[in-house]
Structures are given as C-alpha cells and as structure tokens.
Scaffold this motif. Structure first.
Motif, PDB file in Angstrom:
ATOM      1  N   THR A  96     -10.578   3.695   4.420  1.00 45.35           N
ATOM      2  CA  THR A  96      -9.338   4.310   3.969  1.00 45.35           C
ATOM      3  C   THR A  96      -9.504   4.850   2.548  1.00 45.35           C
ATOM      4  O   THR A  96     -10.470   4.520   1.854  1.00 45.35           O
ATOM      5  CB  THR A  96      -8.185   3.275   3.952  1.00 45.35           C
ATOM      6  OG1 THR A  96      -8.484   2.280   2.959  1.00 45.35           O
ATOM      7  CG2 THR A  96      -8.003   2.627   5.309  1.00 45.35           C
ATOM      8  N   ILE A  97      -8.539   5.637   2.136  1.00 43.89           N
ATOM      9  CA  ILE A  97      -8.518   6.122   0.761  1.00 43.89           C
ATOM     10  C   ILE A  97      -8.390   4.933  -0.188  1.00 43.89           C
ATOM     11  O   ILE A  97      -8.979   4.906  -1.266  1.00 43.89           O
ATOM     12  CB  ILE A  97      -7.357   7.119   0.551  1.00 43.89           C
ATOM     13  CG1 ILE A  97      -7.573   8.374   1.398  1.00 43.89           C
ATOM     14  CG2 ILE A  97      -7.170   7.465  -0.910  1.00 43.89           C
ATOM     15  CD1 ILE A  97      -8.771   9.197   1.007  1.00 43.89           C
ATOM     16  N   GLU A  98      -7.628   3.925   0.219  1.00 48.02           N
ATOM     17  CA  GLU A  98      -7.437   2.737  -0.621  1.00 48.02           C
ATOM     18  C   GLU A  98      -8.776   2.026  -0.886  1.00 48.02           C
ATOM     19  O   GLU A  98      -9.008   1.547  -1.989  1.00 48.02           O
ATOM     20  CB  GLU A  98      -6.432   1.771   0.016  1.00 48.02           C
ATOM     21  CG  GLU A  98      -5.971   0.681  -0.907  1.00 48.02           C
ATOM     22  CD  GLU A  98      -5.337   1.202  -2.202  1.00 48.02           C
ATOM     23  OE1 GLU A  98      -5.516   0.550  -3.241  1.00 48.02           O
ATOM     24  OE2 GLU A  98      -4.675   2.260  -2.184  1.00 48.02           O
ATOM     25  N   ASN A  99      -9.661   1.983   0.139  1.00 47.85           N
ATOM     26  CA  ASN A  99     -11.000   1.406  -0.067  1.00 47.85           C
ATOM     27  C   ASN A  99     -11.728   2.142  -1.192  1.00 47.85           C
ATOM     28  O   ASN A  99     -12.385   1.518  -2.024  1.00 47.85           O
ATOM     29  CB  ASN A  99     -11.876   1.514   1.181  1.00 47.85           C
ATOM     30  CG  ASN A  99     -11.396   0.727   2.361  1.00 47.85           C
ATOM     31  OD1 ASN A  99     -11.158   1.302   3.412  1.00 47.85           O
ATOM     32  ND2 ASN A  99     -11.249  -0.577   2.223  1.00 47.85           N
ATOM     33  N   ILE A 100     -11.614   3.451  -1.188  1.00 45.69           N
ATOM     34  CA  ILE A 100     -12.304   4.268  -2.185  1.00 45.69           C
ATOM     35  C   ILE A 100     -11.706   4.024  -3.571  1.00 45.69           C
ATOM     36  O   ILE A 100     -12.428   3.894  -4.556  1.00 45.69           O
ATOM     37  CB  ILE A 100     -12.242   5.756  -1.807  1.00 45.69           C
ATOM     38  CG1 ILE A 100     -12.975   5.980  -0.481  1.00 45.69           C
ATOM     39  CG2 ILE A 100     -12.832   6.630  -2.911  1.00 45.69           C
ATOM     40  CD1 ILE A 100     -12.761   7.344   0.123  1.00 45.69           C
ATOM     41  N   ARG A 101     -10.391   3.932  -3.627  1.00 45.09           N
ATOM     42  CA  ARG A 101      -9.728   3.701  -4.914  1.00 45.09           C
ATOM     43  C   ARG A 101     -10.119   2.365  -5.540  1.00 45.09           C
ATOM     44  O   ARG A 101     -10.078   2.206  -6.755  1.00 45.09           O
ATOM     45  CB  ARG A 101      -8.215   3.754  -4.745  1.00 45.09           C
ATOM     46  CG  ARG A 101      -7.683   5.142  -4.553  1.00 45.09           C
ATOM     47  CD  ARG A 101      -6.166   5.157  -4.533  1.00 45.09           C
ATOM     48  NE  ARG A 101      -5.702   6.508  -4.343  1.00 45.09           N
ATOM     49  CZ  ARG A 101      -4.819   6.872  -3.426  1.00 45.09           C
ATOM     50  NH1 ARG A 101      -4.278   5.970  -2.631  1.00 45.09           N
ATOM     51  NH2 ARG A 101      -4.459   8.120  -3.316  1.00 45.09           N
ATOM     52  N   LYS A 102     -10.471   1.394  -4.714  1.00 47.79           N
ATOM     53  CA  LYS A 102     -10.836   0.061  -5.208  1.00 47.79           C
ATOM     54  C   LYS A 102     -12.270  -0.014  -5.735  1.00 47.79           C
ATOM     55  O   LYS A 102     -12.662  -1.023  -6.308  1.00 47.79           O
ATOM     56  CB  LYS A 102     -10.663  -0.980  -4.097  1.00 47.79           C
ATOM     57  CG  LYS A 102      -9.224  -1.244  -3.746  1.00 47.79           C
ATOM     58  CD  LYS A 102      -9.127  -2.277  -2.634  1.00 47.79           C
ATOM     59  CE  LYS A 102      -7.702  -2.520  -2.223  1.00 47.79           C
ATOM     60  NZ  LYS A 102      -7.614  -3.457  -1.086  1.00 47.79           N
ATOM     61  N   SER A 108     -19.308   5.199  -6.920  1.00 49.29           N
ATOM     62  CA  SER A 108     -19.272   6.234  -5.894  1.00 49.29           C
ATOM     63  C   SER A 108     -20.171   7.381  -6.329  1.00 49.29           C
ATOM     64  O   SER A 108     -20.375   7.617  -7.504  1.00 49.29           O
ATOM     65  CB  SER A 108     -17.850   6.722  -5.646  1.00 49.29           C
ATOM     66  OG  SER A 108     -17.322   7.276  -6.819  1.00 49.29           O
ATOM     67  N   CYS A 111     -20.129  13.150  -2.113  1.00 45.02           N
ATOM     68  CA  CYS A 111     -19.438  13.095  -0.830  1.00 45.02           C
ATOM     69  C   CYS A 111     -20.068  14.135   0.095  1.00 45.02           C
ATOM     70  O   CYS A 111     -20.317  15.264  -0.313  1.00 45.02           O
ATOM     71  CB  CYS A 111     -17.953  13.397  -1.024  1.00 45.02           C
ATOM     72  SG  CYS A 111     -16.997  13.308   0.498  1.00 45.02           S
TER      73      CYS A 111
END
Length: 119
Positions: A96-102, A108, A111
């Motif tokens: 999810t986007i939330e995984n990336i934000r964490k 990172s 992409c």
C-alpha cells in the motif's frame, strides 16, 4: 565509472534452500555486497516479484510480498541498501501507499513502472 546505484530483484522461489535458510543466506550476502560497495558511494536497491506463476513447480517459496522484503531490508545492517519499488509487484504483492510512507528516509530507491506478467 560514475555508477552510484545497483539493482537486484529476488527470485520468489527456488529448489535449493528452505525459506529461513535462504533468508539468512541473502541477508548475509547483501550485507557483504553493501559493505563492498559503500566506499565507492554505491547504493543497492532490492526488489521482489509477486506473480504467483513464478513460484509454481519450485520446492521452496521465498520473498514475494512487501512485508517480507521490508523485513529483509531492515535485517541487513547497511545504510546503503533500499527498496527497488516496482509498481506492479508492489500492488500485486499487497503493498500500500501507507507501507511506502512508513519507510525510513533513504530506504527507497528508483521506482519501476508496470511490467505486467503474461496472462
């Protein structure tokens, strides 16, 4: 040569090592690789492949989802390793986007846009 990034994508299954043995093998090797590349300023971006067909007919499953990859990245004691984010694999693997934000800053990397598997 001016190269500052290296990328690698994990095979999602294989016939050689059970999951936990393969995890430790990759953790150790990635730590060695990152240590060797760090003095030259090279960052390593690591990705996974989510497609189920890549795991068929293999004796042992391996990393094929974001949570498992993020665990491996966190277990590698190297500041120059990060996530290679492939948008298709990320979504197909349940990311999810939330995984990336964490993700911690600097974890990172580039992409890659979809490379949809054959139907």
């Amino acid at each position: 040569m001016g190269c500052t990034r290296a990328t690698a994508v994990l095979a999602p299954a294989g016939d050689t090592r059970p999951y936990h043995e393969n995890f430790e093998f990759h953790r150790h090797r990635l730590q060695e690789i990152c240590a060797a590349l760090r003095p030259s300023g090279v960052r390593v971006a690591l990705g996974f492949q989510a497609a189920e067909y890549l795991r068929r007919n293999q004796a042992f499953q391996f990393i094929h989802d974001p949570d498992a990859l993020l665990l491996l990245l966190n277990m590698v004691a190297a500041p120059n390793i990060g996530l290679l984010l492939d948008a298709w694999d990320w979504v197909a693997g349940g990311g999810t986007i939330e995984n990336i934000r964490k993700l911690p800053p600097g974890r990172s990397s580039p992409c890659r846009w979809p490379k949809c598997p054959p139907a």
